[in-house]
Write a protein that holds these residues in place. Structure first.
Motif, short mmCIF file in Angstrom:
data_model
loop_
_atom_site.label_atom_id
_atom_site.label_comp_id
_atom_site.label_asym_id
_atom_site.label_seq_id
_atom_site.Cartn_x
_atom_site.Cartn_y
_atom_site.Cartn_z
N PRO A 74 0.81 -1.23 0.00
CA PRO A 74 0.00 0.00 0.00
C PRO A 74 0.84 1.28 0.00
CG PRO A 74 -0.98 -1.61 1.47
CD PRO A 74 0.35 -2.18 1.03
N ASN A 75 1.99 1.26 0.64
CA ASN A 75 2.85 2.45 0.64
C ASN A 75 3.37 2.76 -0.76
OD1 ASN A 75 2.41 2.52 3.35
ND2 ASN A 75 4.49 1.97 3.96
N TYR A 76 3.63 1.72 -1.56
CA TYR A 76 4.05 1.91 -2.94
C TYR A 76 2.89 2.48 -3.78
CZ TYR A 76 5.93 0.75 -7.59
OH TYR A 76 6.37 0.81 -8.90
N LEU A 77 1.69 1.99 -3.53
CA LEU A 77 0.52 2.50 -4.25
C LEU A 77 0.25 3.96 -3.90
CD1 LEU A 77 -1.83 -0.62 -3.90
CD2 LEU A 77 -0.25 -0.04 -5.76
N LYS A 78 0.60 4.36 -2.69
CA LYS A 78 0.47 5.77 -2.29
C LYS A 78 1.45 6.64 -3.11
CE LYS A 78 -1.75 7.50 0.34
NZ LYS A 78 -2.99 8.32 0.20
N ILE A 79 2.65 6.13 -3.36
CA ILE A 79 3.60 6.86 -4.19
C ILE A 79 2.99 7.12 -5.57
CG2 ILE A 79 5.83 6.70 -5.39
CD1 ILE A 79 6.86 5.10 -2.98
N LYS A 80 2.38 6.10 -6.14
CA LYS A 80 1.76 6.25 -7.46
C LYS A 80 0.67 7.32 -7.43
CE LYS A 80 1.35 2.54 -9.86
NZ LYS A 80 0.95 1.24 -10.47
N GLU A 81 -0.07 7.36 -6.34
CA GLU A 81 -1.14 8.37 -6.18
C GLU A 81 -0.55 9.78 -6.07
OE1 GLU A 81 -3.88 9.70 -2.46
OE2 GLU A 81 -3.87 7.55 -2.89
N TRP A 82 0.59 9.90 -5.40
CA TRP A 82 1.20 11.21 -5.16
C TRP A 82 1.96 11.77 -6.37
CZ3 TRP A 82 3.81 10.25 0.29
CH2 TRP A 82 2.85 10.49 1.30
N LEU A 83 2.36 10.94 -7.29
CA LEU A 83 3.26 11.36 -8.36
C LEU A 83 2.85 12.64 -9.07
CD1 LEU A 83 4.48 8.11 -10.18
CD2 LEU A 83 5.86 9.78 -8.93
N PRO A 84 1.57 12.82 -9.46
CA PRO A 84 1.22 14.05 -10.18
C PRO A 84 1.50 15.33 -9.39
CG PRO A 84 -0.53 12.41 -10.38
CD PRO A 84 0.43 11.90 -9.35
N ARG A 85 1.57 15.22 -8.08
CA ARG A 85 1.73 16.40 -7.24
C ARG A 85 3.15 16.95 -7.25
NH1 ARG A 85 -0.95 15.08 -1.53
NH2 ARG A 85 -0.47 17.30 -1.23
N ILE A 86 4.13 16.15 -7.67
CA ILE A 86 5.52 16.64 -7.63
C ILE A 86 5.99 17.17 -8.99
CG2 ILE A 86 6.12 15.18 -5.66
CD1 ILE A 86 7.71 13.40 -7.58
N GLY A 87 5.06 17.33 -9.91
CA GLY A 87 5.40 17.97 -11.18
C GLY A 87 6.12 17.04 -12.14
N THR A 88 6.95 17.63 -12.98
CA THR A 88 7.71 16.88 -13.98
C THR A 88 8.88 16.16 -13.30
OG1 THR A 88 7.18 18.52 -15.67
CG2 THR A 88 9.01 17.03 -16.13
N ILE A 89 8.93 14.85 -13.48
CA ILE A 89 9.99 14.06 -12.85
C ILE A 89 11.32 14.37 -13.53
CG2 ILE A 89 10.77 11.74 -12.22
CD1 ILE A 89 8.06 12.62 -11.02
N LYS A 90 12.37 14.53 -12.71
CA LYS A 90 13.70 14.84 -13.23
C LYS A 90 14.74 13.78 -12.89
CE LYS A 90 12.81 18.74 -15.30
NZ LYS A 90 12.99 18.86 -16.78
N ILE A 91 14.73 13.32 -11.64
CA ILE A 91 15.74 12.36 -11.19
C ILE A 91 15.08 11.35 -10.25
CG2 ILE A 91 17.79 12.05 -9.72
CD1 ILE A 91 18.56 13.18 -12.35
N ILE A 92 15.45 10.08 -10.42
CA ILE A 92 15.03 9.02 -9.49
C ILE A 92 16.28 8.27 -9.04
CG2 ILE A 92 13.67 6.93 -9.14
CD1 ILE A 92 11.84 7.86 -11.37
N GLU A 93 16.37 8.02 -7.76
CA GLU A 93 17.44 7.19 -7.22
C GLU A 93 16.80 6.10 -6.36
OE1 GLU A 93 21.07 9.51 -5.78
OE2 GLU A 93 19.46 11.01 -5.74
N SER A 94 17.18 4.86 -6.62
CA SER A 94 16.69 3.76 -5.80
C SER A 94 17.88 2.90 -5.42
CB SER A 94 15.65 2.93 -6.57
OG SER A 94 14.99 2.04 -5.71
#
Length: 331
Positions: free
Chosen positions: A127-147
């Motif tokens: 569920p925490n991962y699904l919350k990330i998917k829900e939040w994504l539009p709120r942070i604008g244009t994605i620029k960098i991801i680090e995992s």
């Protein structure tokens, strides 16, 4: 679901106490190798399972309709194939197979026999991962991801002394990319799909990657996936956008609490506590899909597994890491 389990190792022992509590699943049998049958019998006695077997054909005679496969990586394909050809639904521990070619053949077998095939990858169902998917539009244009997922392996000590266990054995489809970095890949690709380009930079010892960084290039951003089994480090993921960022607390197989921080000062957190029971959300989803005959959901998830397997296979081989299965052509 009448479930048969193939394997009796750490992962099986970890989740059995919770799996037996789930509605909709009846564990009918456990299959183990002959020299570990005492362990299998002990598990069956402990949880009241009626059958302990050492042979796949015996397992199939116990009345099961689904198998959960938790054996070394190089055995995933052969067990999955046999089970699918028997008309059994299959849940297989990650990785789905040793390479993309095997994974494609398994998909075909599942289609031919009209059964379900799932890769047990915890990340996608938390569920925490699904919350990330829900939040994504709120942070604008994605620029960098680090995992990042770094976890010093006690098996690495043995490896350095010349004792090559499956986790570091190319003959057993081992290595950091097939293990820890798989979670990073699913974390990123579960949100954004296939990248345009990718390249793996690996630390290679004795023909296997003990750690490495996979760089994924998307149209508007870069994603960096780093995993290590030869050193310890911080683990977690950060998605950075023009309006803010999302950060996880734990490695991508657990996710943990997620935090959203926007440029305007807004901060939100979410945590449903599922990290401590990481294997349960995925099994609930598998049970539901099989009960409801939701083949569309199965295909959707299987597509993600095949995409990850393709990236793993091509980037691994370009880095000079080959497995025996890469030179076989199964019919």
């Amino acid at each position: 679901m009448k479930l048969g389990i193939i394997g009796s190792g750490t992962i099986v022992q970890e989740f059995l106490p919770e799996l037996v509590k789930l509605e909709g699943v009846e564990i009918v049998a456990i299959q183990g190798v002959k020299d570990r049958m005492e362990q299998v019998w002990n598990l069956c006695r402990l949880y009241g399972f009626p059958n302990a077997v050492s042979d796949f054909d015996e397992l199939c005679k116990t009345g099961i309709d689904t198998v959960y496969i938790a054996v070394p990586n190089d055995l995933h394909f052969s067990y999955c194939r046999k089970a699918l050809e028997k008309g059994l639904n299959v849940i297989v521990e990650k990785p789905i197979a040793s390479n993309w070619y095997e994974a494609k053949l398994l998909q075909q077998k599942a289609d031919e026999n009209k059964v379900f095939l799932f890769e047990a990858i915890t990340t996608l169902y938390l569920p925490n991962y699904l919350k990330i998917k829900e939040w994504l539009p709120r942070i604008g244009t994605i620029k960098i991801i680090e995992s990042h997922y770094s976890q010093y392996s006690r098996r690495y000590d043995a490896f350095c002394k010349g004792v090559v266990l499956p986790a570091f054995d190319p003959a057993k489809a081992g290595g950091a990319l097939m293990d820890l970095n798989l979670y990073n890949l699913h974390f990123v690709m579960g949100l954004f799909g296939l990248p345009e380009e990718y390249k793996y930079y690996a630390n290679i010892e004795k023909n296997i990657d003990t750690s490495g960084t996979l760089v994924l290039k998307y149209p508007s951003f870069l994603a960096v996936c780093t995993a290590a089994k030869d050193c310890k480090g911080l683990s977690g993921s950060v998605i950075q956008g023009t309006n803010g960022f999302i950060r996880t607390t734990y490695p991508p197989n657990l996710i943990g609490q997620v935090l959203l921080e926007l440029n305007d000062g807004t901060i939100e957190t979410f945590d449903d506590g599922s990290a401590s029971l990481r294997l349960i959300p995925e099994f609930k989803a598998f049970i539901k899909a099989i009960e409801e005959n939701d083949d569309q959901f199965c295909y959707q998830q299987l597509r993600k597994s095949l995409d990850v397997s393709e990236i793993q296979t091509k980037s691994r081989r370009e880095a000079g890491i080959d497995f025996p299965a890469d030179f076989l052509r199964w019919e």
